[in-house]
Scaffold this active site. Structure first.
Site, PDB file in Angstrom:
ATOM      1  N   ASP A 535     -19.355   3.272  -2.423  1.00  9.88           N
ATOM      2  CA  ASP A 535     -20.284   3.829  -1.443  1.00  9.88           C
ATOM      3  C   ASP A 535     -20.674   2.772  -0.415  1.00  9.88           C
ATOM      4  O   ASP A 535     -20.469   1.572  -0.617  1.00  9.88           O
ATOM      5  CB  ASP A 535     -21.522   4.390  -2.154  1.00  9.88           C
ATOM      6  CG  ASP A 535     -22.262   3.332  -2.953  1.00  9.88           C
ATOM      7  OD1 ASP A 535     -22.803   2.394  -2.335  1.00  9.88           O
ATOM      8  OD2 ASP A 535     -22.295   3.423  -4.203  1.00  9.88           O
ATOM      9  N   GLU A 615      12.756  -8.252  -9.830  1.00 12.79           N
ATOM     10  CA  GLU A 615      11.399  -7.772  -9.531  1.00 12.79           C
ATOM     11  C   GLU A 615      10.538  -8.900  -8.963  1.00 12.79           C
ATOM     12  O   GLU A 615       9.732  -8.683  -8.061  1.00 12.79           O
ATOM     13  CB  GLU A 615      10.756  -7.176 -10.791  1.00 12.79           C
ATOM     14  CG  GLU A 615      11.316  -5.802 -11.139  1.00 12.79           C
ATOM     15  CD  GLU A 615      10.846  -5.286 -12.495  1.00 12.79           C
ATOM     16  OE1 GLU A 615      10.736  -4.065 -12.633  1.00 12.79           O
ATOM     17  OE2 GLU A 615      10.607  -6.115 -13.409  1.00 12.79           O
TER      18      GLU A 615
END
Ligand code: GLA
Length: 747
Positions: A535, A615
């Protein structure tokens, strides 16, 4: 000046770049709301309000014997209470004589340069060149309760903020049983409500519904802004979409319980009111005391949801977030949580650091489990001392070793919580919330510290200060892993227990403020079981928030999509994690995980020693791409190109404000045989410019051969082509492939 007062009509008009907001003081002293919408310059909008005699609508004394004036039909800036407006009210009071009543009249107003600020609550900010403040003073002539309605006006940003400062001007106490931040009456139009609901690991899911004649309440009673609803709602025209239509946004700058009520009344007028939840709320105002509500950030646009989102993104980045990392490049980090959970040693951490440094990662974040007796979640919270059985030689030495590998160091804490099995709880059992005679409800085996108490906040600050002074910690993940129950403070009298929940929130703001003020170089990342406190209140201290404990990139798409309606990408904490994913078990390509995490703050949350050499090479490449496009991703305009779940793919785009470059992202969520070609129309480009394509995802998909190989397809496009005819993707196979296409203006 964006705020004008017209003496003859007694109207106050706020003009921003594209919007107008108008209120008026009527001849009786009632403060009426007249208009909020697309810009209309220099007009008196009072013709919009017509008063008629309506049955069962009471009439205030000043208007007597007229039966046409009624609070129940009048559009108001802020409501009274108990005096004849039967729609949702923005406040509830009980006066010293026991009466439940408040009835405000206009007293005066003032206009000032710069943005108002609060004593103890966070708020957006703007200097004298960026913002103005309108204060309208209302008073109840009987009780002397006054309400100063605050309007922060950011003309160029099309933002108006609203809040209220109450003051008890009486000689005895007044109790506020509800004190919302704003209400707004929208008398005409047909509206939909958009809200962002969810749960742990699936936050901010978009739901859009028609307003009907029921009061709809979007709320959290958990004293966190919550996974379940977000303190941000949108009212939009029924036909509004991403690019067209009227949209109002309402975003509360608050991290505790909240409510947003929307009522479509008997005359088809809409009222929305928003603020702190009144459940368990009762605030005693002694004579002369003030109470400030948190603010609501409002915007209006007639150009659809994307335009509304852009408005919030710019505003949050420039006027809510602050501090060193508001704009400075944030480190690409690796967090050990999903790599090790509680089961790590300093050797393991150093191994992770080693591998991470080699791949170009810039920071190691040590998550839960480094302190006290913390090998599982049933003990240790509260004991913020390194566990030297796990961290051999202590934290300082570990940080030094990590730094020596070229990595910065960050740490996890959950300051507001305590386990009963902790030294802190053994020494201070009364510091945890518990109602007299009841065993408090546990959640994740933990209790909640009473952050309304100064000594608790002081103690936590001392601990954090000591750690930060002793060790070179440059990042803090501030977690909070439960909803609040059993709120009862051992030090407040019985009659003031209704203040505990809000005082708790003020306590966390106080602590966050102390930490960020005294350690300005520390990057704070908010977290609450993922996104339970995502928020604008937390964003005043923490420019990024771990947006969800779900790291599965496919489910993340909808979480990040929902978050994007109100919040900029720079606030969205997102990491690449292992496959199969720990939350869903789904397997996804490494590349796809990176494409999704790059639409956030970007980092890793896996054990690098389990990565293959290919990777590891990919990680280097991913970090390179993220760095290359950092400014575009973090500060560019975000376009949602698909409505979540409507297609077998999701697409979104970042475009530079000057339209010089754009990054198009696509993830195929449901691969189909013999599929239709995917064509995406880009947005926000210069139609006359020529853009050159770089495929940042080349080689990461299994492309089905076509007559002319995909790599030899067209490489330059006019903006008009990309926006009107779109870009066509090749056919591919395999699960969840992703594309990341970069277009740069070359002429
Ligand atoms: C919460 C956070 C996670 C992790 C754990 C540790 O769930 O959201 O990221 O930090 O706590 O306990």
């Amino acid at each position: 000046m964006s705020i004008q007062y017209q003496k003859e009509s007694r109207t106050i008009t706020i003009d921003t770049l594209h919007t107008t907001y108008q209120l008026r003081v009527d001849p009786h002293g009632f403060l009426q709301h007249l208009y909020y919408g697309k810009k209309i310059q220099g007009q008196d909008m009072s013709y919009l309000y017509q008063d008629y005699d309506r049955a069962c609508a009471g009439n205030p004394d000043e208007a007597y014997p007229s039966r046409r004036i009624s609070f129940n039909t009048m559009p108001q800036e802020y409501t009274g209470y108990g005096v004849g407006d039967f729609r949702i009210s923005s406040l509830a009071v009980q006066n010293a004589d026991g009466s439940y009543g408040a009835d405000f009249r206009y007293v005066s107003h003032s206009i000032a340069r710069g943005k108002y600020s609060f004593q103890s609550l966070p708020a957006s900010y703007g200097d004298e060149s960026e913002a103005e403040t309108l204060s309208v003073f209302l008073e109840d002539p009987v009780t002397k309760l006054s309400a100063e309605l605050l309007f922060g006006v950011f003309e160029k940003k099309d933002i108006i903020t609203r809040a209220v400062r109450f003051r008890n001007g009486a000689k005895s106490n007044i109790i506020l049983n509800k004190a919302l931040s704003m209400s707004l009456d929208i008398p005409y139009g047909r509206w939909d409500l958009i809200h962002f609901h969810g749960k742990h690991t699936l936050e901010r899911q978009v739901e859009r519904e028609r307003l009907t004649h029921l009061v709809k309440t979007v709320q959290s009673t958990r004293n966190t802004s919550s996974h379940q609803e977000n303190p941000f709602v949108v009212l939009c025209g029924r036909r509004a979409d991403e690019d067209h239509g009227d949209c109002y946004g309402f975003m509360l700058v608050y991290s505790g319980g909240f409510r947003a009520d929307v009522e479509l009344d008997q005359f088809e007028s809409v009222r929305i009111a928003m603020g702190i939840h009144d459940d368990q709320f009762a605030w005693t105002l002694q004579p002369g005391e003030e109470f400030e509500t948190p603010e609501v950030i409002m915007t209006f646009t007639d150009r659809g949801l994307t335009s509304m989102s852009h408005c919030y993104h710019r505003f949050i980045r420039h006027h809510v977030c602050r501090g060193k990392y508001q704009f400075a490049r944030r480190p690409v980090l690796i967090n050990n949580w999903e790599a090790t959970y509680f089961g790590f040693t300093s050797e393991k951490l150093l191994e992770i650091a080693d591998e991470a440094a080699k791949m170009g990662i810039e920071m190691l974040v040590l998550d839960d489990g480094w302190f006290g007796k913390r090998d599982s979640d049933d003990s240790g919270l509260g004991d913020w001392f390194a566990n030297e059985n796990k961290i051999k030689g202590g934290l300082k030495s570990l940080v030094e070793q990590v730094n020596a590998k070229g990595l910065r160091f960050g740490i996890w804490m959950e300051p507001e919580m305590v386990n009963e099995d902790s030294d802190l709880y053994r020494h201070h059992p009364d510091w945890a919330f518990a109602m007299p005679g009841r065993v408090p409800t546990r959640s994740r085996n933990q209790l909640v510290l009473d952050m309304s108490r100064r000594e608790v906040v002081d103690y936590l600050y001392e601990r954090i200060e000591k750690l930060f002074n002793e060790c070179n910690i440059e990042y803090l993940k501030w977690d909070m892993n439960r909803s609040i129950s059993d709120a009862y403070s051992a030090v407040l009298p019985a009659g003031r227990q209704g203040e505990v929940l809000h005082r708790y929130v003020l306590g966390i703001y106080d602590l966050m403020n102390r930490v960020t003020t005294n350690f300005p170089n520390v990057l704070l990342e908010g977290c609450a079981g993922g996104g339970s406190r995502f928020d604008a209140g937390i964003m005043c201290y923490s420019p990024q928030i771990w947006c969800s404990d779900d790291t599965d990139p496919i489910k993340r798409l909808s979480i990040q999509y929902g978050s994007s309606f109100g919040y900029p990408v720079s606030t969205v904490g997102a990491h690449v994690s292992a496959s199969p994913n720990h939350q869903t078990g789904r397997k996804t390509p490494f590349h796809t995980r990176a494409v999704v995490a790059m639409s956030g703050t970007f980092g890793y949350e896996l054990d690098p020693s389990k990565l293959t050499d290919e990777e590891k090479e990919e990680v280097r490449e991913q970090i390179g791409i993220f760095r290359k496009h950092y400014d575009l991703i973090q500060g560019g305009l975000y376009y949602r190109l698909t409505n979540i779940g409507e297609e077998a793919y999701e697409a979104w785009q970042f475009t530079a404000e000057d339209r010089s470059e754009t990054l198009l992202n696509l993830v195929i969520t449901d691969i189909q045989p013999n599929a239709a070609l995917i064509n995406i129309r880009l947005k926000g480009l210069d139609p006359d410019a020529v853009y050159e394509l770089t495929d940042e995802s080349a080689g990461h998909q299994c492309v089905i051969p076509s007559e002319i190989p995909y790599r030899e397809w067209r490489k330059t496009f006019s903006g008009a082509m990309l926006m009107n005819a779109g870009y066509t993707f090749p056919l591919v196979t395999g699960d969840y492939p992703a594309f990341q296409l970069y277009f740069r203006r070359i002429s």
